[in-house]
Each structure stands twice: as structure tokens, then as C-alpha cells.
Design a protein around this motif. Sequence first.
Motif, PDB file in Angstrom:
ATOM      1  N   LEU A 274       0.845  -1.190   0.000  1.00 34.31           N
ATOM      2  CA  LEU A 274       0.000   0.000   0.000  1.00 34.31           C
ATOM      3  C   LEU A 274       0.879   1.238   0.000  1.00 34.31           C
ATOM      4  O   LEU A 274       1.835   1.336   0.777  1.00 34.31           O
ATOM      5  CB  LEU A 274      -0.908   0.010   1.236  1.00 34.31           C
ATOM      6  CG  LEU A 274      -1.862  -1.186   1.365  1.00 34.31           C
ATOM      7  CD1 LEU A 274      -2.677  -1.078   2.648  1.00 34.31           C
ATOM      8  CD2 LEU A 274      -2.784  -1.275   0.157  1.00 34.31           C
ATOM      9  N   PRO A 275       0.580   2.219  -0.862  1.00 34.61           N
ATOM     10  CA  PRO A 275       1.424   3.421  -0.934  1.00 34.61           C
ATOM     11  C   PRO A 275       1.083   4.403   0.169  1.00 34.61           C
ATOM     12  O   PRO A 275       0.057   4.291   0.848  1.00 34.61           O
ATOM     13  CB  PRO A 275       1.089   3.991  -2.313  1.00 34.61           C
ATOM     14  CG  PRO A 275      -0.335   3.588  -2.534  1.00 34.61           C
ATOM     15  CD  PRO A 275      -0.512   2.245  -1.865  1.00 34.61           C
ATOM     16  N   HIS A 276       1.944   5.394   0.310  1.00 37.19           N
ATOM     17  CA  HIS A 276       1.681   6.469   1.271  1.00 37.19           C
ATOM     18  C   HIS A 276       0.869   7.563   0.578  1.00 37.19           C
ATOM     19  O   HIS A 276       1.014   7.806  -0.625  1.00 37.19           O
ATOM     20  CB  HIS A 276       2.991   7.049   1.807  1.00 37.19           C
ATOM     21  CG  HIS A 276       3.791   7.782   0.761  1.00 37.19           C
ATOM     22  ND1 HIS A 276       4.651   7.137  -0.113  1.00 37.19           N
ATOM     23  CD2 HIS A 276       3.859   9.103   0.448  1.00 37.19           C
ATOM     24  CE1 HIS A 276       5.213   8.009  -0.910  1.00 37.19           C
ATOM     25  NE2 HIS A 276       4.759   9.218  -0.597  1.00 37.19           N
ATOM     26  N   ILE A 277       0.008   8.221   1.350  1.00 35.31           N
ATOM     27  CA  ILE A 277      -0.803   9.326   0.848  1.00 35.31           C
ATOM     28  C   ILE A 277      -0.699  10.452   1.863  1.00 35.31           C
ATOM     29  O   ILE A 277      -1.128  10.313   3.011  1.00 35.31           O
ATOM     30  CB  ILE A 277      -2.279   8.912   0.646  1.00 35.31           C
ATOM     31  CG1 ILE A 277      -2.385   7.703  -0.275  1.00 35.31           C
ATOM     32  CG2 ILE A 277      -3.081  10.072   0.085  1.00 35.31           C
ATOM     33  CD1 ILE A 277      -3.799   7.158  -0.395  1.00 35.31           C
ATOM     34  N   VAL A 278      -0.124  11.566   1.441  1.00 36.96           N
ATOM     35  CA  VAL A 278       0.068  12.732   2.293  1.00 36.96           C
ATOM     36  C   VAL A 278      -0.545  13.926   1.580  1.00 36.96           C
ATOM     37  O   VAL A 278      -0.235  14.188   0.411  1.00 36.96           O
ATOM     38  CB  VAL A 278       1.555  12.992   2.591  1.00 36.96           C
ATOM     39  CG1 VAL A 278       1.719  14.170   3.543  1.00 36.96           C
ATOM     40  CG2 VAL A 278       2.212  11.749   3.171  1.00 36.96           C
ATOM     41  N   GLY A 279      -1.437  14.646   2.259  1.00 32.00           N
ATOM     42  CA  GLY A 279      -2.112  15.799   1.676  1.00 32.00           C
ATOM     43  C   GLY A 279      -1.964  17.029   2.529  1.00 32.00           C
ATOM     44  O   GLY A 279      -1.589  16.962   3.707  1.00 32.00           O
ATOM     45  N   ILE A 280      -2.261  18.194   1.933  1.00 33.06           N
ATOM     46  CA  ILE A 280      -2.177  19.466   2.628  1.00 33.06           C
ATOM     47  C   ILE A 280      -3.320  20.352   2.162  1.00 33.06           C
ATOM     48  O   ILE A 280      -3.711  20.327   0.981  1.00 33.06           O
ATOM     49  CB  ILE A 280      -0.809  20.146   2.381  1.00 33.06           C
ATOM     50  CG1 ILE A 280      -0.659  21.382   3.278  1.00 33.06           C
ATOM     51  CG2 ILE A 280      -0.625  20.513   0.926  1.00 33.06           C
ATOM     52  CD1 ILE A 280       0.730  21.971   3.260  1.00 33.06           C
ATOM     53  N   GLN A 281      -3.878  21.118   3.100  1.00 35.76           N
ATOM     54  CA  GLN A 281      -4.979  22.028   2.797  1.00 35.76           C
ATOM     55  C   GLN A 281      -4.994  23.127   3.851  1.00 35.76           C
ATOM     56  O   GLN A 281      -4.819  22.864   5.048  1.00 35.76           O
ATOM     57  CB  GLN A 281      -6.328  21.293   2.776  1.00 35.76           C
ATOM     58  CG  GLN A 281      -7.481  22.108   2.232  1.00 35.76           C
ATOM     59  CD  GLN A 281      -8.777  21.322   2.202  1.00 35.76           C
ATOM     60  OE1 GLN A 281      -8.990  20.443   3.050  1.00 35.76           O
ATOM     61  NE2 GLN A 281      -9.640  21.625   1.242  1.00 35.76           N
ATOM     62  N   THR A 375       1.802  10.997  -3.406  1.00 36.05           N
ATOM     63  CA  THR A 375       1.679   9.558  -3.220  1.00 36.05           C
ATOM     64  C   THR A 375       2.656   8.853  -4.142  1.00 36.05           C
ATOM     65  O   THR A 375       3.097   9.417  -5.154  1.00 36.05           O
ATOM     66  CB  THR A 375       0.246   9.083  -3.500  1.00 36.05           C
ATOM     67  OG1 THR A 375       0.174   7.674  -3.343  1.00 36.05           O
ATOM     68  CG2 THR A 375      -0.201   9.468  -4.897  1.00 36.05           C
ATOM     69  N   SER A 376       3.007   7.634  -3.781  1.00 37.21           N
ATOM     70  CA  SER A 376       3.942   6.864  -4.606  1.00 37.21           C
ATOM     71  C   SER A 376       3.262   6.159  -5.765  1.00 37.21           C
ATOM     72  O   SER A 376       3.936   5.717  -6.691  1.00 37.21           O
ATOM     73  CB  SER A 376       4.679   5.834  -3.739  1.00 37.21           C
ATOM     74  OG  SER A 376       3.750   4.967  -3.093  1.00 37.21           O
ATOM     75  N   GLN A 377       1.948   6.027  -5.734  1.00 37.78           N
ATOM     76  CA  GLN A 377       1.186   5.406  -6.825  1.00 37.78           C
ATOM     77  C   GLN A 377       0.093   6.379  -7.246  1.00 37.78           C
ATOM     78  O   GLN A 377      -0.777   6.715  -6.446  1.00 37.78           O
ATOM     79  CB  GLN A 377       0.569   4.075  -6.398  1.00 37.78           C
ATOM     80  CG  GLN A 377       1.578   2.971  -6.118  1.00 37.78           C
ATOM     81  CD  GLN A 377       0.907   1.665  -5.762  1.00 37.78           C
ATOM     82  OE1 GLN A 377      -0.316   1.560  -5.827  1.00 37.78           O
ATOM     83  NE2 GLN A 377       1.702   0.683  -5.387  1.00 37.78           N
ATOM     84  N   ALA A 381      -7.491   4.609  -8.010  1.00 35.38           N
ATOM     85  CA  ALA A 381      -7.929   4.006  -6.747  1.00 35.38           C
ATOM     86  C   ALA A 381      -7.232   4.674  -5.556  1.00 35.38           C
ATOM     87  O   ALA A 381      -7.857   4.954  -4.523  1.00 35.38           O
ATOM     88  CB  ALA A 381      -7.646   2.515  -6.768  1.00 35.38           C
ATOM     89  N   THR A 382      -5.928   4.950  -5.693  1.00 36.03           N
ATOM     90  CA  THR A 382      -5.204   5.598  -4.597  1.00 36.03           C
ATOM     91  C   THR A 382      -5.697   7.019  -4.379  1.00 36.03           C
ATOM     92  O   THR A 382      -5.882   7.466  -3.237  1.00 36.03           O
ATOM     93  CB  THR A 382      -3.696   5.590  -4.899  1.00 36.03           C
ATOM     94  OG1 THR A 382      -3.263   4.248  -5.125  1.00 36.03           O
ATOM     95  CG2 THR A 382      -2.913   6.182  -3.749  1.00 36.03           C
ATOM     96  N   LEU A 383      -5.931   7.754  -5.469  1.00 34.73           N
ATOM     97  CA  LEU A 383      -6.404   9.129  -5.328  1.00 34.73           C
ATOM     98  C   LEU A 383      -7.847   9.181  -4.829  1.00 34.73           C
ATOM     99  O   LEU A 383      -8.267  10.181  -4.227  1.00 34.73           O
ATOM    100  CB  LEU A 383      -6.274   9.854  -6.666  1.00 34.73           C
ATOM    101  CG  LEU A 383      -4.824  10.040  -7.156  1.00 34.73           C
ATOM    102  CD1 LEU A 383      -4.808  10.646  -8.541  1.00 34.73           C
ATOM    103  CD2 LEU A 383      -4.037  10.906  -6.186  1.00 34.73           C
ATOM    104  N   SER A 388     -11.621  10.637  -0.430  1.00 35.81           N
ATOM    105  CA  SER A 388     -12.461  10.180   0.693  1.00 35.81           C
ATOM    106  C   SER A 388     -11.981  10.759   2.008  1.00 35.81           C
ATOM    107  O   SER A 388     -12.784  11.115   2.886  1.00 35.81           O
ATOM    108  CB  SER A 388     -12.444   8.652   0.751  1.00 35.81           C
ATOM    109  OG  SER A 388     -12.945   8.095  -0.460  1.00 35.81           O
ATOM    110  N   GLY A 389     -10.680  10.880   2.181  1.00 38.98           N
ATOM    111  CA  GLY A 389     -10.151  11.505   3.387  1.00 38.98           C
ATOM    112  C   GLY A 389     -10.448  12.989   3.439  1.00 38.98           C
ATOM    113  O   GLY A 389     -10.729  13.548   4.503  1.00 38.98           O
TER     114      GLY A 389
END
Length: 458
Positions: A274-281, A375-377, A381-383, A388-389
Motif C-alpha cells: 500500500l502506498p503512502h498518501i500525504v495531503g495538505i490544505q 503519493t507513490s502510486q 484508486a489511490t487518489l 475520501s479523506g
Amino acid sequence: MGSRCLHQLTSLRLLSHAGRPLPAAAAGDNGALFRLHSSSQPGGLQCPQREVLRHFHSSPACTKSQPARFVQEEDKTRDKSLVAHDDLFEQVAKEAKTKATFNKVIDVYTKRDIRRRGHVEFIYAALKKMPEFGVEKDLTVYNKLLDVFPKEVFVPQNFIQTMFNHYPRQQECGVQLLEQMENYGIMPNIETKVLLVQIFGEKAHPMRKYQRIMYWFPKFKHLNPFPIPEQLPEDPVDLARFSLTRMANDWDAKVTVYQLPCTDITESGAEVTLPHIVGIQSPSQMEALAKHNPCRPVFVEGPFPLWMRKTCVYYYVLRADPAPPEEKIEEPYDPERCFMYPLQLDLDLDRDLGDDESFDVEDLDEGPVFAMCMTSQGDQATLNQWISGLQQSNPILGQIPTLFRLGAGPRELRGVGDTDSASGSWFSSHVHKEEAHPGEEAEAAVEEEPRRSQGVKQ
């Protein structure tokens, strides 16, 4: 000297005509002249008493055959020593290319020949090999490489030698070494100055290059208000957090880690990473997204490259098209928002009749950006997990249609020819899709619009 030789020759003639034997000392001293006279007699008759040859006595260290033999041996050793300097680096650093092995190559070269023959070629080869050994930013290695030059040989002795660029090849090599230090942002120290004075003197070109570096480097050292550290984080989550914070340029922006990289095993026994998902807002982006018209879709676009020194990372954005003119609402400025720097100034300035009040300013509205992630992928589906987050803190995303405009995923920058071919294949695939499905809905048509360029500030 000439009169003495004539006198000896005359005495020899008289003795030969008288038939007297010559003394041994006289025969030894004037044997060559006597042989020349006897060989010129008519009839070729030579007296055995008069045929005395002079023997040349020399030191046993200076024989005739020794200089030739010495030159041959020197040529053989020179052929053996003229090994390419690149091969010298490869021979010494067979196991690992580190700073210790690089210094070992320099020590091997300096101890091999005390006269340092071929030092210019060696320094050029070492400068080219420094990135492979990871010492391109090490000041001590540059000083040690500068120490390879012979000392007090290329120093000009008068102003004429200084004016005519004394030993230009060596000076160009020294300037090239300092330029490589400048390109990697390495500031010389006092040891570098001492070495340059010993090698080239105080008026040579390398010394002037050193003075320019020492003048300009302190001025530009802290000029960048957003410096990048020398060592970037190796953890992909920390690197994504650092990159997004740097792009957002908002102290109130919040970084959220939606998923950490991990490895999971499915029911069938397959291993899934599973890839990492890091966001900013930021709060302003959340406010803009809350005011967005739910009838107009938002787009997830990417990947966009971002270079952090020698590391390239990719990010994705959640954006929307510019609002139509009828939906734009200009909010009045709040005069009490900032007392020191007002946001609006109403100044009545006196203008001349000849002043031109028309300005050629291109006002381009590219649309708002609501959030960013890394994200790494970069698959859909990953996005979707990222959206959703985001929906937990932005409930309006459940009412807004989300369309994906994704590229081929993280990749290295390609050439112009590869980009043209890729764009041609993208266009042809979309043309085939339109021909195969002529009755698609309006939303699908919007999704297949050509990808717009997104000018996100980096």
C-alpha cells in the motif's frame, strides 16, 4: 695553440726524415698526427715504429653504450607509467568508491613521481570522477587535489610574465578547479588561499578567481528566504510533508497523512504494498471549496514534477475551472483587517494630460486550487482514498462530481520527441473513444477535454 701545433708537426717531419725513433711519450701524445702523415707517404709504405695509435681513457660510468641503454629503460618505464588516469581510479577503487579510496588515488599519484609529470591531466580526470566518489562537495578533497601542483614553479618572477599569463595551461586548470567548487557552492578557506599563493603567486588568474568567489559568496549565501537543506529526508512520508509545506507557503496549512506505506497479505496469499498518501490544505482553501458551486465539477490532475535539489517528487492537485463572470462576487475589503499595510488605497494623484492610463496587463485566471497531495502510486484508486479523506473535513465533496485527469504516473522527464509521440498516442486513443461511444453523457465529455496546464506556484 696554433703555433704550438705547427711546431710539433715540423719537429715530427724532421724526425721522420732523419729516421730516428720517437720517444714513447711523444708517440703517445702525437700519435694521431703522426698516423695522418705516415698514411700520406707515397707507395703506402708505413713503418711499424711510427704506427702508434692514441688511446682515449674515460670513466667507466660514462661508456658509449650506457646512454643508449639508459634512454631505452626510461622509455620502457614511461610506457608503463603512462596509464590512463581514469584506469588508475578504477584500479584503486575496485571494491568501493568512497572518500578514502579517492584520497588513496591522490596519494598513489603523488608518491609515484616526485616531479608530478602529467599533473594537469590527473587533476582534470579527478575533477570528472569526484561525483562518482561522492566528494564533489568536500572542501578538504579540493585542497588536497590543489596540493598536487608543484610549488613555486609557476610563480611569475616579473611583471612581464604576469602580463603574458605565465604557464597558461596550469592556470586554466586551477581556475577550472575553483569553478567546480563554485558550481557546487563550496566556499574556499584560508588553506586554499595559501596553496594558490604558493603555486601561482598573488597576481595570477586562479588567485583573482579566488578573490571573486570570496567577495560574492557571502553576499549570496543567505539570499534565498526559503533554503533547501543539504540532506533531504530519506523517509518518503517526511519528504512529502516537507515538499508540500514548501509549496503551500501558508503557515496555517495543515498536513494530513491519510495512509502510511505498508505491506498487506490478501486472503489468497498475495502480497500487496500500500502506498503512502500525504495531503495538505489551508483554511482559506477549505473556505473556497465550501463556497464552490456543486453543479460545477472539480478535477484531480497530475502528476506534476517538483525538483528538490537532485530529487524529483510528484504531486497532485484538486482544482476547479475559473468561475464564470456572472458568478463572481467581489467582496469589499475590510479596512480594519490590517492597520500597517492596507489592502486598498484610494489615492487621487494629479496626472498630466499626456499620461497614458492604458496598461497592457494580461489577467489570467487559472481557477482555484483546493488541496494538494503526494503519493507513490498515482492511480485512480489511490487518489480516491485521498478524496475520501478530504470529504471528512470538506462534506461538500459528497455533492460535487469529481473527475480525474491523470498522466502516465511518476516518471523521469522525457525529451521533446518522446513528448510529441506520447501526446499523439493520447489524442488518438481519445479519438477512438469518441468514435466508439458517440452518445456519452455530458460529464464524460467534460472528462475527455484536453488537459489544461496548471500553473501552481512552486
